[in-house]
Design an enzyme around this catalytic site. Sequence first.
Site, PDB file in Angstrom:
ATOM      1  N   HIS A  82       0.838  -1.192   0.000  1.00  0.00           N
ATOM      2  CA  HIS A  82       0.000   0.000   0.000  1.00  0.00           C
ATOM      3  C   HIS A  82       0.875   1.245   0.000  1.00  0.00           C
ATOM      4  O   HIS A  82       1.869   1.320   0.707  1.00  0.00           O
ATOM      5  CB  HIS A  82      -0.887   0.009   1.265  1.00  0.00           C
ATOM      6  CG  HIS A  82      -1.749   1.223   1.357  1.00  0.00           C
ATOM      7  ND1 HIS A  82      -2.961   1.322   0.713  1.00  0.00           N
ATOM      8  CD2 HIS A  82      -1.559   2.411   1.981  1.00  0.00           C
ATOM      9  CE1 HIS A  82      -3.484   2.504   0.951  1.00  0.00           C
ATOM     10  NE2 HIS A  82      -2.657   3.185   1.718  1.00  0.00           N
ATOM     11  N   ASP A 161     -15.876   2.187   6.491  1.00  0.00           N
ATOM     12  CA  ASP A 161     -14.776   3.111   6.186  1.00  0.00           C
ATOM     13  C   ASP A 161     -15.188   4.101   5.097  1.00  0.00           C
ATOM     14  O   ASP A 161     -14.882   5.291   5.191  1.00  0.00           O
ATOM     15  CB  ASP A 161     -13.517   2.346   5.749  1.00  0.00           C
ATOM     16  CG  ASP A 161     -12.392   3.309   5.393  1.00  0.00           C
ATOM     17  OD1 ASP A 161     -11.924   4.008   6.308  1.00  0.00           O
ATOM     18  OD2 ASP A 161     -12.017   3.397   4.211  1.00  0.00           O
ATOM     19  N   ARG A 168     -15.592  12.430   7.112  1.00  0.00           N
ATOM     20  CA  ARG A 168     -14.348  13.115   7.500  1.00  0.00           C
ATOM     21  C   ARG A 168     -13.976  14.176   6.472  1.00  0.00           C
ATOM     22  O   ARG A 168     -13.516  15.260   6.811  1.00  0.00           O
ATOM     23  CB  ARG A 168     -13.204  12.092   7.635  1.00  0.00           C
ATOM     24  CG  ARG A 168     -13.326  11.222   8.880  1.00  0.00           C
ATOM     25  CD  ARG A 168     -12.366  10.056   8.821  1.00  0.00           C
ATOM     26  NE  ARG A 168     -10.980  10.471   8.674  1.00  0.00           N
ATOM     27  CZ  ARG A 168     -10.015   9.717   8.132  1.00  0.00           C
ATOM     28  NH1 ARG A 168     -10.273   8.513   7.696  1.00  0.00           N
ATOM     29  NH2 ARG A 168      -8.797  10.169   8.051  1.00  0.00           N
ATOM     30  N   SER A 183      -8.135   3.704   9.052  1.00  0.00           N
ATOM     31  CA  SER A 183      -8.804   3.605   7.752  1.00  0.00           C
ATOM     32  C   SER A 183      -7.976   2.735   6.793  1.00  0.00           C
ATOM     33  O   SER A 183      -8.501   1.811   6.155  1.00  0.00           O
ATOM     34  CB  SER A 183      -8.986   5.029   7.199  1.00  0.00           C
ATOM     35  OG  SER A 183      -9.327   5.007   5.849  1.00  0.00           O
ATOM     36  N   LYS A 187      -8.707  -1.643   5.770  1.00  0.00           N
ATOM     37  CA  LYS A 187      -8.859  -2.154   4.396  1.00  0.00           C
ATOM     38  C   LYS A 187      -7.861  -3.269   4.128  1.00  0.00           C
ATOM     39  O   LYS A 187      -8.162  -4.249   3.452  1.00  0.00           O
ATOM     40  CB  LYS A 187      -8.683  -1.009   3.395  1.00  0.00           C
ATOM     41  CG  LYS A 187      -9.857  -0.034   3.435  1.00  0.00           C
ATOM     42  CD  LYS A 187      -9.767   1.032   2.372  1.00  0.00           C
ATOM     43  CE  LYS A 187      -8.877   2.158   2.764  1.00  0.00           C
ATOM     44  NZ  LYS A 187      -9.479   3.440   3.009  1.00  0.00           N
TER      45      LYS A 187
HETATM   46  N1  URA Z   1      -6.190   6.910   2.791  1.00  0.00           N
HETATM   47  C1  URA Z   1      -7.147   6.170   3.372  1.00  0.00           C
HETATM   48  O1  URA Z   1      -7.467   5.086   2.906  1.00  0.00           O
HETATM   49  N2  URA Z   1      -7.743   6.647   4.483  1.00  0.00           N
HETATM   50  C2  URA Z   1      -7.435   7.832   5.040  1.00  0.00           C
HETATM   51  O2  URA Z   1      -7.994   8.203   6.037  1.00  0.00           O
HETATM   52  C3  URA Z   1      -6.429   8.606   4.413  1.00  0.00           C
HETATM   53  C4  URA Z   1      -5.817   8.116   3.288  1.00  0.00           C
END
Ligand code: URA
Length: 438
Positions: A82, A161, A168, A183, A187
């Site tokens: 990631h 999320d 947010r 967050s 994932k």
């Molecule tokens: N990327 C994400 O997946 N979540 C966040 O809160 C910020 C960046």
Amino acid sequence: MRVLDLIIKKRDGGILTTEEIGHLIAEFNKNNVPDYQMAAFLMAIYFQGLNARETTAFTAALAESGKKIDFSSLGLAVVDKHSSGGVGDKVTLVLAPLVAAAGVPLAKISGRGLGFTGGTIDKLESIPGFSSRLSVEKFVSLVQKNNLAIMAQTERLIPADGKLYALRDVTGTVENISLIAASIMSKKIAAGADAILLDVKMGKGAFMKNRDDAFHLAETMVRIGNEMDRRVVSAVTDMNQPLGFAVGNVLEIKEAIAVLEGEGPADVETLSVLLGGHLLALVGKVRNPEEGQEELLRLLKNGVALEKFKQLVVSQGGNSSFLDNPSLLPQAKFVETIKTTISGYIHEIDARKVGKAAAILGAGRFFKGEQIDPSVGIVLKHKVGNYVSEGDVLAYIHANKEDKLKAALKEIAGTFSFGEEVPEGFPLVYGVIPPFPS
Ligand code: URA
């Protein structure tokens, strides 16, 4: 348990129990908590923070909100990678086939680009025919068959999320390290990989602008992963100038192919091999990252990784003739040249401005769901530290619409800064946070 009591508890600096956090997220996911209460709760977290246990509880609650992917039937450790988002960051396109070619299954669920940062899915979908909309069953079967699959994030995986991020985004609560870490990690946890490499970008073209925040985020995510029984390694890497030279979807695919052919920019090759080496070491495929890097460099130079990339594209519906002959990929109508009026060393190429200019051209989106133009973008001619003389080309702007070209040229003014001295430049990697000992 009343939601109002939990908001007040956090507002006043209290520490929430794992059950309280789980309850709140589960109820929010079932639409039993109105947005105004969740927004107030998020703002309380923004100011009061979450401690380590609360952050892990928050991550677990998000990960539980939807379907989880299970790779246990493969009988092999599956890895994931990631990036926190950058400009010209095509490392996944190189690292993923490299690691898969080394015999380590890589399963990646990726997002689309938003704002000045690009997304892997948009880049891959610029190859005609390529589809990232896979069912979970197809995703798992491709990982089993090819050691490699990349699919787009779906609502079914972590619905909480997606809802929370949208809130947010409009309540000024994105920029909180605990919320960002939860967050991202939720994932990754739901996506099912056993071992995860996190590339936290730091600099002008990244979410994290300074060293303290970048390392804090990287360490927080490694710790969460560890507490949730995942092997995680994180690197903090530079995003002050774009990675490589190309920014824009087709342009980045072409550059990634060049890297896999052993003829791409050194920074993209070096970072892909370096991070990939850490992943191989993380799952015990090699004894240490250096050994992994040696192996990956071999797979890059002998063309095996390029074949793996072609297999990925073809298996997901893409037409391989575009990879054999990348000049067939969609091309923009105009290519405008930017030249320097100053002689000197390049001290800065502001990644954020380059990313924003590319997005203005149509390579990125300013709101979720916006259509992108795969062929447009920017190809830089130089990196920080190069010397240029008056009249030298700095960049090529690939555009399809005159008004967008004009707006992008305006945005890109001031991107380059020059000096008479050789600049210090930026290291590619600021540091690696190794997996916590188990
Ligand atoms: N990327 C994400 O997946 N979540 C966040 O809160 C910020 C960046």
